[in-house]
Write an enzyme that holds these catalytic residues in place. Sequence first.
Site, PDB file in Angstrom:
ATOM      1  N   GLY A 118     -15.540  12.635 -12.592  1.00 47.69           N
ATOM      2  CA  GLY A 118     -15.328  11.222 -12.847  1.00 47.69           C
ATOM      3  C   GLY A 118     -14.027  10.683 -12.274  1.00 47.69           C
ATOM      4  CB  SER A 161      -0.548   6.469   1.550  1.00 44.98           C
ATOM      5  OG  SER A 161      -0.868   7.285   2.661  1.00 44.98           O
ATOM      6  CG  ASN A 162       0.889   5.838   7.093  1.00 42.05           C
ATOM      7  OD1 ASN A 162       0.348   6.819   6.589  1.00 42.05           O
ATOM      8  ND2 ASN A 162       1.912   5.951   7.940  1.00 42.05           N
ATOM      9  CD  GLU A 211     -23.660  17.169 -16.412  1.00 38.92           C
ATOM     10  OE1 GLU A 211     -23.303  16.730 -17.528  1.00 38.92           O
ATOM     11  OE2 GLU A 211     -23.138  16.792 -15.341  1.00 38.92           O
ATOM     12  CG  HIS A 231     -47.406  -0.697  10.247  1.00 33.20           C
ATOM     13  ND1 HIS A 231     -47.554   0.106   9.146  1.00 33.20           N
ATOM     14  CD2 HIS A 231     -48.083  -0.096  11.275  1.00 33.20           C
ATOM     15  CE1 HIS A 231     -48.293   1.155   9.472  1.00 33.20           C
ATOM     16  NE2 HIS A 231     -48.628   1.061  10.765  1.00 33.20           N
ATOM     17  CE1 TYR A 263     -26.994   9.036 -10.616  1.00 30.85           C
ATOM     18  CE2 TYR A 263     -25.584   7.185 -11.148  1.00 30.85           C
ATOM     19  CZ  TYR A 263     -26.771   7.867 -11.307  1.00 30.85           C
ATOM     20  OH  TYR A 263     -27.725   7.388 -12.168  1.00 30.85           O
ATOM     21  CB  ILE A 264     -19.028  11.738  -7.254  1.00 29.11           C
ATOM     22  CG1 ILE A 264     -18.702  10.245  -7.273  1.00 29.11           C
ATOM     23  CG2 ILE A 264     -18.064  12.477  -6.317  1.00 29.11           C
ATOM     24  CD1 ILE A 264     -17.302   9.919  -7.768  1.00 29.11           C
ATOM     25  CD  GLU A 293      -2.574   1.564   0.086  1.00 29.40           C
ATOM     26  OE1 GLU A 293      -2.371   2.676  -0.453  1.00 29.40           O
ATOM     27  OE2 GLU A 293      -3.352   0.709  -0.377  1.00 29.40           O
ATOM     28  N   GLY A 339     -22.296  16.999 -12.757  1.00 26.25           N
ATOM     29  CA  GLY A 339     -23.579  16.687 -12.139  1.00 26.25           C
ATOM     30  C   GLY A 339     -23.866  15.204 -12.064  1.00 26.25           C
TER      31      GLY A 339
END
Length: 458
Positions: A267, A35-36, A200, A442, A180-181, A33, A178
């Site tokens: 993106g 970065s820790n 967007e 319910h 989802y993120i 990895e 525009g």
Amino acid sequence: MTTFDAIIIGFGKGGKTLAVELSNHNWKVAVIERSNKMYGGTCINIACIPTKFLAHRAKQEQVKEVQDPKVRLALYDQAIQEKDELTAFLRQKNYNNLAQHENIQVFEGTASFVSDHEVQVTSDKETTVLSAPQIFINTGAETIIPNIPGARESQHVYTSTSIMDLKKLPKKLVIIGGGYIGLEFASIYRQFGSEVTILEGGSKFITREDRDVADAVYDVLSKKGIDLILNAKVIGLQDAQEGIILSYEVSGNAIELHVDAVLLATGRKPNVNGLNLEAAGVKLDERGAIQVDVHLRTSVSHIWALGDVKGGPQFTYISLDDYRIVKDDLFGNGTRRTEDRNNVPYSVFIDPPLSRVGLSEEEARQKKYNIKVAKLPAATIPRARLIQETDGFLKAIVDADTNKILGATLFCAESSEVINMVSMAIQMEQPYTFLRDHIFTHPTMSEALNDLFSQIKA
């Protein structure tokens, strides 16, 4: 050179789960990895967990309704601190989950292939070469930085990662993108009290959704005070004495906005930079993702790719299912395949959340299905009235010839939970009457499925 039975590049969901599995089979495993700060992967450190925590805290405290700006800023600062504490806790927990296995060794550094069996790990302290007969790539994705003048130079432009380290709540925030993120961050920062504008570039809002769904989401966001501008072409970004000046065009008209911060929600792309895949013979597809077969093997048969780096839906639960496919390929009968993974649900954690599984109405019609459509306003659900969250509606698509559920879109409170029930019914190939006649507790949002599917007439 140090030799292992397997090398896993990346500490994401699929990689870390696979590491434990391999260790339980007495494999000697190296996990790399860079970065820790990323132990545990993207989800717990810079994506799912911290963003949903901030959304929860903003809504829990009703920050936007607080009149005193100093109190509002203090609540935001507190939420950021609590977010950091949560991710630090989960990061340490994930590290401990691997470190407790004597067969697993974690290396911190940048991974780069030397050959198809060798990986070089470079850190601030040393350079090490590791070797293994089996290698797994789980390096995730990274933000796409668009080619906008000033985007890389500005001190006030943020990615979805860096904005969550912003200690001071921006009074005015512009989000470029525009998707989802972008919508999730717009919802979060509006709830904290920021003035939010989404730019967007396209002419249609959330293009993959039906137009009635997109229109409902647009209306709810607008009602909450979020400005959404379509057909917006960003021309440039320039830091000012205070904040940043953003220039954009709509229908040939140039407009300038002076804001405190700009978020790039343009993106994400597979993170393959620096891996030197050519040295291993691993091929990329036309979108820059690692090519894999149905068992997630790359163009080199002893190298696999899991998670976002291989392209496709960028969800942590997809990475987890990738682990299941690899596990079955290694230790099972090899019957699990990516081709079998249909009707994957997803949720966009705006307020209320937007959740979907299967086909939209538009997609079903394009595929020439003979369909029946059911719709139910959220305001008719007792639970929605009880919790005073009545925005949105539920929608289901049913094959009129077989009575099978083709898809559902739920834009309502708690939809991120309810969608999983619909997903299971589709996966089990149950008719819509299964949910129409099922006994639910319910008052809950899930019992709305009774009423939703009752709209389908035989």
